[in-house]
Write an enzyme that holds these catalytic residues in place. Structure first.
Site, PDB file in Angstrom:
ATOM      1  CG  ASP A 317     -47.684  81.224 -92.157  1.00 47.49           C
ATOM      2  OD1 ASP A 317     -46.609  81.795 -91.973  1.00 47.49           O
ATOM      3  OD2 ASP A 317     -47.967  80.113 -91.666  1.00 47.49           O
ATOM      4  CG  ASP A 318     -50.372  83.485 -96.883  1.00 44.47           C
ATOM      5  OD1 ASP A 318     -49.134  83.411 -96.770  1.00 44.47           O
ATOM      6  OD2 ASP A 318     -51.018  82.753 -97.632  1.00 44.47           O
TER       7      ASP A 318
END
Lengths: 729, 729
Positions: A317-318
């Site tokens: 993620d991110d």
């Protein structure tokens, strides 16, 4: 030897200042590992308590002092200025109008400005560079000889001054005057030197860290903020590469690929390149280029980690852009593990399906933050939240996927101190951890039974975006809903692209292909359906016995008189208003069919695609809404097709999908073995362990009848709310 | 001198065998004219009773014996065969499969076959003629070297053996073995000689006929029937020219216009050329060509009628194709009158607006048939119908238009004998006739007041299809609903095309332009919006003070990142799913605004266009549905724009439209003079007569307050259900 379900494979977020709580919960939850989080630190007392230590590290925002001194080394994005209608021949455009000026600053460098473009969006034509000038001081572009009443925009490069995850956490948690972190551009050799030097120092300074938990590598998912509270998020896409371009990247691309990209390849008329929309071939090339860069420079980082005797895990993620865990170069980076934050079943499958890493870990929800992602007051004292219930609900949503695919570890993240006043939450996590260990042990002994239906999900992206529909499960998008249904079904699933079929044909071992989404979307396939070879091959494959399931606007590509390219196979097509003068074949809804046998009424798909018309009398309608077929089936040659006018994930609709897969595969009996009569329950047969797992996805007690492996004998099972039964057979 | 409201301007359908009834009702209804109808005759007793006599005449189906002997002189159509997927390289297509074989026979003539085309609809490419052959005996086409799994169709010419109105009436009324009438093609010189000779004989044989009521001229609206009860009407369009082509017509067209049309110009991928869809420029040329032919040959027919000392009226339905009462050549035909069957207000305006004829006559509903157009048992004894109520309801629907525009005559059609058992129907018609004469007398004295808002309705068709949305008022089509609202408003209305604006600019004397319809439709404008000049001129015109009202998908033309070409003026645009990753500006619905002041709640538009997003903070939302603006307003320069997400005709929505017109015209006060406070009532001020007419459109008593001509003084009026008040001022 009896299994110890009380300990292991659990990552706990520790928090300095709350050492006693940290160690108490580590014992209660059976943690073997303690981690830090964005905003928390671990104290020596925690680090030296005998646990493995994960340390989060986001390299690109880790050298903030250097970044502040080198603003020309920050990451950049192409932005489109707010459209302006020219009321007179000279028009001045404020480039950052509408954008959050704490996030962006215009890159006024001459080298950057060579990549800018000005467009007359009324005609679609680019405005020649001699007709516009830049005022660097004011941050404006002035267009001369504008056509009156035409709409103009400027594509320009902007530095991103505030890294978006830091910005989000900072603003959400009111971090006040805490410093704004910026993300540096890792493609500059100078930046790379700085980052690698930092990493070496960091590794030397963290002797107790066993796992470096990269969050993630270099480029965030796309997130452009606005300055107007009425339009805070101008653009956010979990899979777009809008955070990566720079003059350097574009020049290197041109060298490697032999052609030049333009700003408009990124800006795309203001749509940018959302994962939801079918990508251009130029974008695909660029993504491959960035993936290659991330793999190369990522490898250098991971090699340092390994050289320091530590493991490297990556957070899915991110800053995951370019990492592409389903991409061809991912394995080259050399990660030891991947960690995925998980809300639901398809995210479990997304994590479990990643090849080239040893460890697959889920970070469960709720995240230990005062407020949840939607602003709900999860852990706020007296805020009315119920984190224990939240945790159980997230777990139940994810568990459907966990009985189908193996996961190695689970954990939590955030501020541990927040859970102190919530003993029921502490109990809930303990129970979840035990249940996880049980399921892991069964998978470890041998894979669960899958029904004999091998399913291919056909999109423009194919394998690259397996189990991905641009980030988390946002309800309402058919494709998202459909893969969530699919994630809990006992079938083999793979993802393939229209280009795969054009190149290699339909894989021989597939039984059913699903194509789901709206016209133009990457999920339905968009312009990739223009390839006649794909249509030929799929049509031939169904005629020879394949199964095709179309949802919403499958194979949609507007042609005069037709929308669905696979219409002859589906036996139906969609009228978007242009057939008002054409008659529509009337139909009678068939009251009984294998596919709808367990539906008490017409399925609720939320929002249905309307205007569906039947091509001939051979198409049978199983459900309709407002006079338009909602579920229809059609035999085509030796194969079969099923159409749904939409999809929402629900127990009934997941069952509808499973039965449709079985019917499309022309194997209705194959469906019966190891099936559960109650749609709110699922079962999985672990043959190697001879264990039958039955789970209750409902918040109330349920009873169900399991049909056993011979397809005939049955077993009645009672389950408490959210319960699980593990039965020896 | 007091007005005699009991007599005149009324056409009664007589019926042989019911002479007493005919003459009694002629007196009761104040008829001055008696007519025959399709299926009825007049007897000498009726003809010689001292009334004017209308005789219906449909020339092209009047020479049936000759037609039977000359099947090659029948009218023709291009049909598209049912699509077939090629499972092998040789595929045979049954041309008429699915079509009603009593209507069509394939024209196998070599000259006709030169116009046929075979298409690979998968690739869109035409199949070379050397790859297909025709079997005239079987009525099939065999394609060789077909690409496997591609979809193929044949465009072919078919004769129409059974004239469609005759066929419809025959089948609906179970006329058993009554002969099937066929329509001959009037473009053949031989057919023309036969028709003119017939007309001469006919005129000589009808000495008592005062008006020849042509039903209508030569070409029916388009109506292709199917053989399957589940698809009885394959294609029906009130304005398409699909009933006109023939090798002769196509050759003459090529001579006159310098280029050749193809079968695909008519078949259009199976969509044909519905009036609802934006026409191709080639189709527009062809329509002009046929209009020219109808005007020329029609003139020769009308000249014969005039030479016989009779008048010629034309029926604005059935065989009206090419007549085009709003076309440039219509006046050249020399008709004395036009008769329009009327269900509602826009049809009144459609009739009233026709120039170049002296007499405008409405044929009221219900038609005197046992069953109505939708199969309802209107006059069936014991069938549960209520023809008196039907007549009143149709009248009320039409009357809104009649107070705005003058009509010269009314009448009925069908089997008069059917009304004998319905004395209340007889009463109702008597009352309607009196009311009509009253309104006519007021118009005769001087036109009613119109508010100072001159409205242009902008479509692809423009003036040619004034007040037309492809036939009668079918509920659910925004454009239909919108012009029905408009038809009863006290505003000047004209219709203009996008090409008019491209050529001549926006007319100087317009205050407000309305553009309404779905993307691609002729009503919204479709591909005509690709002309940047139109966008420039309209935008400039609004900026200088014009008003623009967009409904549904106004000015829609898909471009990357934008759908509405007039988006900057409207201050909003539509997302059809491609902006999923882009933020949408939030908004608050404004509770109070001039436009919505009389709406008790958000308007009900039936089906709303969704996905509307605001371009900036200047757009004000007055109503929303499911989070998408339903009514929004936007100032642009000195002008104003209004957006509706749809439209249904209702008293509230007609008022909403009127107020929107006033607001868009920047003249809110202009709206108040001669306005009625109760939306279920309308008023019209006839200044020359100094009469104020107030009508109640509701089926219950209503009270209203009229604001008088000074915009201040008011008057309270009570009205009974469906009532009318005529007040001296």
């Amino acid at each position: 030897m009896p299994l110890d379900l009380s300990h292991g494979d659990f990552t706990l977020p520790g928090e300095a200042g709350f050492e006693q709580l940290t160690l108490r919960l580590a014992r209660k939850w059976g943690a073997d590992t303690i981690r830090d989080s964005d905003g928390t630190r671990l104290s020596p007392e925690i680090i030296q308590a005998g646990y493995n230590i994960y340390s989060t590290l986001c390299l690109v925002r880790s050298v903030n002092d250097w970044a502040l001194r080198h603003p020309d080394k920050l990451q950049q994005s192409f932005l489109m200025s707010r459209p302006i209608v020219a009321g007179r021949p000279t028009v001045t455009i404020d480039l950052l109008a509408g954008f959050f000026r704490e996030q962006f600053s215009v890159n006024m460098d001459a080298n950057a400005r060579r990549w800018w473009q000005v467009f007359d969006r009324t005609t679609g034509a680019e405005v020649p560079a001699r007709h516009w000038t830049v005022d660097p001081r004011r941050g404006t572009v002035t267009i001369r000889k504008a056509e009156r009443w035409h709409r103009y925009t400027v594509n320009f490069l902007a530095y991103r001054k505030w890294e978006e995850i830091s910005m989000y956490n900072h603003i959400t948690n009111n971090w006040g005057d805490r410093e704004h972190l910026a993300a540096v551009d890792p493609m500059h050799p100078e930046t790379q030197r700085v980052l690698l030097a930092f990493l070496r120092r960091w590794l030397a300074g963290h002797p107790d860290t066993s796992v470096v938990r990269f969050t993630s590598m270099f480029y965030n998912f796309s997130w452009f903020w606005g300055d107007d509270p009425a339009l805070r998020f101008i653009y956010s896409d979990w899979g777009d590469y809008a955070m990566t371009p720079s003059p350097r990247a574009l020049s290197r691309f041109a060298q490697e690929y032999g052609y030049k990209l333009t700003s408009e390849d990124f800006v795309n008329g203001g749509l940018y390149n959302s994962t939801h929309n079918a990508p251009s071939r130029r974008l695909c090339d660029y993504m491959e280029f960035i993936h290659g860069f991330v793999a190369e420079f990522g490898r250098r980082c991971v090699d340092l980690v390994h050289a320091a005797g530590k493991k490297a895990y990556v957070f899915y993620d991110d800053h995951w852009i370019g990492v592409e865990p389903y991409g061809p170069r991912f394995k080259d980076i050399g990660f030891d593990g991947i960690i995925k934050c998980v809300f639901n079943a398809f995210e479990v499958r997304k994590c479990a399906g990643v090849k080239g890493v040893r460890t697959h870990e889920l970070r469960l929800h709720p995240y230990l933050f005062p407020t949840g992602l939607k602003g709900e007051p999860t852990f706020q004292p007296g805020g009315g939240g119920n984190p224990a219930l939240d945790a159980r609900n997230f777990w139940i949503d994810a568990r459907r996927g966990l009985i189908r695919a193996p996961i190695d570890r689970i954990g939590l993240g955030g501020y541990l101190s927040l859970v102190e006043p919530w003993p029921d939450f502490q109990e809930a996590i303990e129970g979840i951890a035990r249940e996880f260990r049980l399921l892991k042990s069964l998978h470890a002994a041998g894979a669960p039974y899958v029904a004999p239906f091998r399913v291919g999900v056909l999109t423009a992206w194919g394998q690259l975006r397996s189990w991905i529909a641009s980030g988390h499960f946002h309800r309402g998008l058919e494709y998202n809903e459909m893969i969530e249904s699919l994630a809990g079904l006992p079938v083999d699933v793979r993802f393939l692209s229209l280009d795969d079929i054009a190149t290699d044909g339909v894989p021989r071992d597939l039984d059913v292909i699903i194509n789901c989404g709206r016209e133009g979307s990457a999920w339905s396939g968009g312009h990739f359906w223009a390839n006649d070879t794909v249509v030929e091959r799929l049509t031939a494959w169904v005629a020879r016995g394949g199964g095709f399931i179309g949802v919403a606007e499958p194979s949609a590509l507007p042609r005069t008189g037709s929308l669905f390219r696979m219409a002859p196979v589906l036996g139906l097509d969609r009228d978007r208003g242009e057939r008002l003068a054409l008659g529509r074949r009337t139909f009678v809804v068939e009251p009984e069919h294998f596919i709808t046998a367990e539906l008490p009424e017409a399925p609720n798909f939320g929002k249905d695609i309307d205007g569906i018309y039947l091509l001939d009398g051979e198409t049978r309608v199983l459900a309709a809404r407002d006079g338009s077929p909602a579920v229809a089936v059609h035999a085509f040659g030796k194969g079969r097709a099923v159409y749904f006018s939409g999809h929402t994930f629900s127990p009934e609709n997941a069952r509808l999908l499973l039965r449709s897969i079985a019917w499309a595969a022309s194997d209705e009996t194959g469906y019966r073995r190891w099936s559960s009569s109650n749609v709110r329950t699922d079962c999985a047969w672990f043959a190697a362990s001879r264990k039958l797992v039955v789970i209750n996805n409902a918040g109330s007690a349920q009873e169900t009848t399991i049909t056993l492996g011979d397809g005939r004998a049955t077993l009645r099972v009672q389950l408490e709310a959210h319960g699980i039964a593990v039965l020896d057979r």
